[in-house]
Scaffold this motif. Structure first.
Motif, mmCIF file in Angstrom:
data_model
loop_
_atom_site.group_PDB
_atom_site.id
_atom_site.type_symbol
_atom_site.label_atom_id
_atom_site.label_comp_id
_atom_site.label_asym_id
_atom_site.label_seq_id
_atom_site.Cartn_x
_atom_site.Cartn_y
_atom_site.Cartn_z
ATOM 1 N N SER A 7 3.862 0.361 2.256
ATOM 2 C CA SER A 7 3.995 -0.948 3.472
ATOM 3 C C SER A 7 4.972 -2.071 2.479
ATOM 4 O O SER A 7 5.126 -2.157 1.720
ATOM 5 C CB SER A 7 2.803 -1.341 3.551
ATOM 6 O OG SER A 7 1.900 -2.002 2.517
ATOM 7 N N THR A 47 9.586 5.353 2.097
ATOM 8 C CA THR A 47 8.675 6.754 2.277
ATOM 9 C C THR A 47 9.792 7.330 1.192
ATOM 10 O O THR A 47 11.178 7.241 1.265
ATOM 11 C CB THR A 47 8.661 7.684 3.359
ATOM 12 O OG1 THR A 47 7.763 7.306 4.163
ATOM 13 C CG2 THR A 47 7.996 9.033 3.043
ATOM 14 N N TYR A 55 1.020 11.392 -7.754
ATOM 15 C CA TYR A 55 0.363 9.686 -7.533
ATOM 16 C C TYR A 55 1.486 9.725 -7.186
ATOM 17 O O TYR A 55 2.761 10.206 -8.256
ATOM 18 C CB TYR A 55 -0.231 8.718 -8.403
ATOM 19 C CG TYR A 55 -1.618 9.838 -8.709
ATOM 20 C CD1 TYR A 55 -2.091 10.705 -9.829
ATOM 21 C CD2 TYR A 55 -3.030 8.605 -8.715
ATOM 22 C CE1 TYR A 55 -3.550 10.963 -10.032
ATOM 23 C CE2 TYR A 55 -3.569 8.858 -8.670
ATOM 24 C CZ TYR A 55 -4.303 9.960 -8.952
ATOM 25 O OH TYR A 55 -5.496 10.350 -8.794
ATOM 26 N N THR A 94 -2.668 12.937 -4.023
ATOM 27 C CA THR A 94 -3.160 13.755 -3.307
ATOM 28 C C THR A 94 -3.045 14.821 -4.046
ATOM 29 O O THR A 94 -2.159 15.365 -5.180
ATOM 30 C CB THR A 94 -2.105 13.984 -2.386
ATOM 31 O OG1 THR A 94 -2.033 15.147 -1.479
ATOM 32 C CG2 THR A 94 -0.428 14.221 -3.322
ATOM 33 N N CYS A 129 5.055 10.017 0.401
ATOM 34 C CA CYS A 129 5.030 8.358 -0.296
ATOM 35 C C CYS A 129 5.164 7.408 0.882
ATOM 36 O O CYS A 129 6.441 7.098 0.817
ATOM 37 C CB CYS A 129 5.201 8.337 -1.826
ATOM 38 S SG CYS A 129 4.016 6.621 -2.160
ATOM 39 N N GLY A 184 -0.425 4.926 -5.499
ATOM 40 C CA GLY A 184 -1.636 5.205 -4.225
ATOM 41 C C GLY A 184 -2.669 6.063 -4.623
ATOM 42 O O GLY A 184 -2.809 6.068 -6.115
ATOM 43 N N GLN A 185 -3.233 6.285 -3.901
ATOM 44 C CA GLN A 185 -4.608 7.211 -4.504
ATOM 45 C C GLN A 185 -4.493 8.725 -4.498
ATOM 46 O O GLN A 185 -5.797 8.544 -5.440
ATOM 47 C CB GLN A 185 -5.585 7.263 -2.495
ATOM 48 C CG GLN A 185 -6.180 5.444 -2.586
ATOM 49 C CD GLN A 185 -6.755 5.294 -3.909
ATOM 50 O OE1 GLN A 185 -7.804 5.235 -4.346
ATOM 51 N NE2 GLN A 185 -6.077 3.453 -4.318
ATOM 52 N N GLN A 194 1.060 -1.482 0.091
ATOM 53 C CA GLN A 194 0.528 0.174 -0.225
ATOM 54 C C GLN A 194 0.944 1.396 0.001
ATOM 55 O O GLN A 194 1.975 1.398 1.000
ATOM 56 C CB GLN A 194 -1.118 0.238 0.855
ATOM 57 C CG GLN A 194 -1.826 -1.413 0.806
ATOM 58 C CD GLN A 194 -3.428 -0.633 2.067
ATOM 59 O OE1 GLN A 194 -2.655 -0.394 3.386
ATOM 60 N NE2 GLN A 194 -4.431 -1.287 1.514
ATOM 61 N N LEU A 195 0.510 2.149 -0.302
ATOM 62 C CA LEU A 195 1.156 3.698 -0.951
ATOM 63 C C LEU A 195 -0.273 4.628 -0.495
ATOM 64 O O LEU A 195 -1.126 4.809 -0.902
ATOM 65 C CB LEU A 195 1.450 3.609 -2.461
ATOM 66 C CG LEU A 195 2.561 2.723 -2.541
ATOM 67 C CD1 LEU A 195 3.300 3.042 -4.270
ATOM 68 C CD2 LEU A 195 3.617 2.221 -2.175
ATOM 69 N N VAL A 196 0.570 5.354 0.205
ATOM 70 C CA VAL A 196 -0.119 6.797 1.095
ATOM 71 C C VAL A 196 0.481 7.370 0.785
ATOM 72 O O VAL A 196 1.385 7.941 1.526
ATOM 73 C CB VAL A 196 -1.253 6.440 2.230
ATOM 74 C CG1 VAL A 196 -1.579 7.334 3.100
ATOM 75 C CG2 VAL A 196 -1.503 4.640 2.619
ATOM 76 N N GLU A 197 0.250 8.832 -0.242
ATOM 77 C CA GLU A 197 0.168 9.999 -0.493
ATOM 78 C C GLU A 197 -0.793 10.526 0.725
ATOM 79 O O GLU A 197 -1.191 11.018 1.253
ATOM 80 C CB GLU A 197 0.201 10.410 -1.378
ATOM 81 C CG GLU A 197 0.864 9.795 -2.772
ATOM 82 C CD GLU A 197 -0.392 8.916 -4.108
ATOM 83 O OE1 GLU A 197 -0.202 8.419 -4.712
ATOM 84 O OE2 GLU A 197 -1.170 8.706 -2.908
ATOM 85 N N SER A 198 0.670 12.048 0.471
ATOM 86 C CA SER A 198 0.190 13.220 1.726
ATOM 87 C C SER A 198 0.841 14.356 1.458
ATOM 88 O O SER A 198 1.677 14.510 1.321
ATOM 89 C CB SER A 198 0.547 12.879 3.585
ATOM 90 O OG SER A 198 1.485 12.824 3.483
#
Length: 125
Positions: free
Chosen positions: A25, A78, A95, A119, A22, A116-117, A3-7
């Motif tokens: 996991s 990250t 992304y 940002t 980013c 990722g989803q 899983q990739l999560v951007e912020s």
């Protein structure tokens, strides 16, 4: 499952800076290349920057060269995108992606297997 999560996205004025993060996991994240792409409304997804897994070689789109910097922290799983001197034309959803990339493939979205989803980055004039 990776899983990739951007912020880090947001609304800024032209000339401002933002740093996107980013977080991923997966224990083998550091051995893969990472890329940043963006997509503006009505446009295709386009390459922004990439960093290879093995050597850390970086690549940039001409439109961001000298303004954006991609980096990674393997201990934190990250990857970052430091964006300086932002312009209204940088407005897009950004992304991050993971893939086995090389100098031949870093531009190709098909080289990346996890995304990722996204940002939102909005730059006002």
């Amino acid at each position: 499952q990776v899983q990739l999560v951007e912020s880090g996205g947001g609304l800024v004025q032209a000339g401002d800076s933002l740093r996107l993060s980013c977080a991923a996991s997966g224990r083998t994240f550091s051995s893969y290349g990472k890329g940043w792409f963006r997509q503006a409304p009505g446009k295709e997804r386009e390459f922004v920057a990439a960093i290879t897994g093995s050597t850390g070689t970086t690549y940039y789109a001409d439109s961001v060269k000298g303004r954006f910097t991609i980096s990674r922290d393997n201990a934190k799983n990250t990857v970052y995108l430091q964006m300086n001197s932002l312009k209204p034309e940088d407005t897009a959803v950004y992304y991050c992606a993971r893939g086995t990339i090389s100098w031949r493939t870093y531009l190709d979205t098909r080289a990346y297997d996890y995304w990722g989803q996204g940002t939102q980055v909005t730059v006002s004039s």
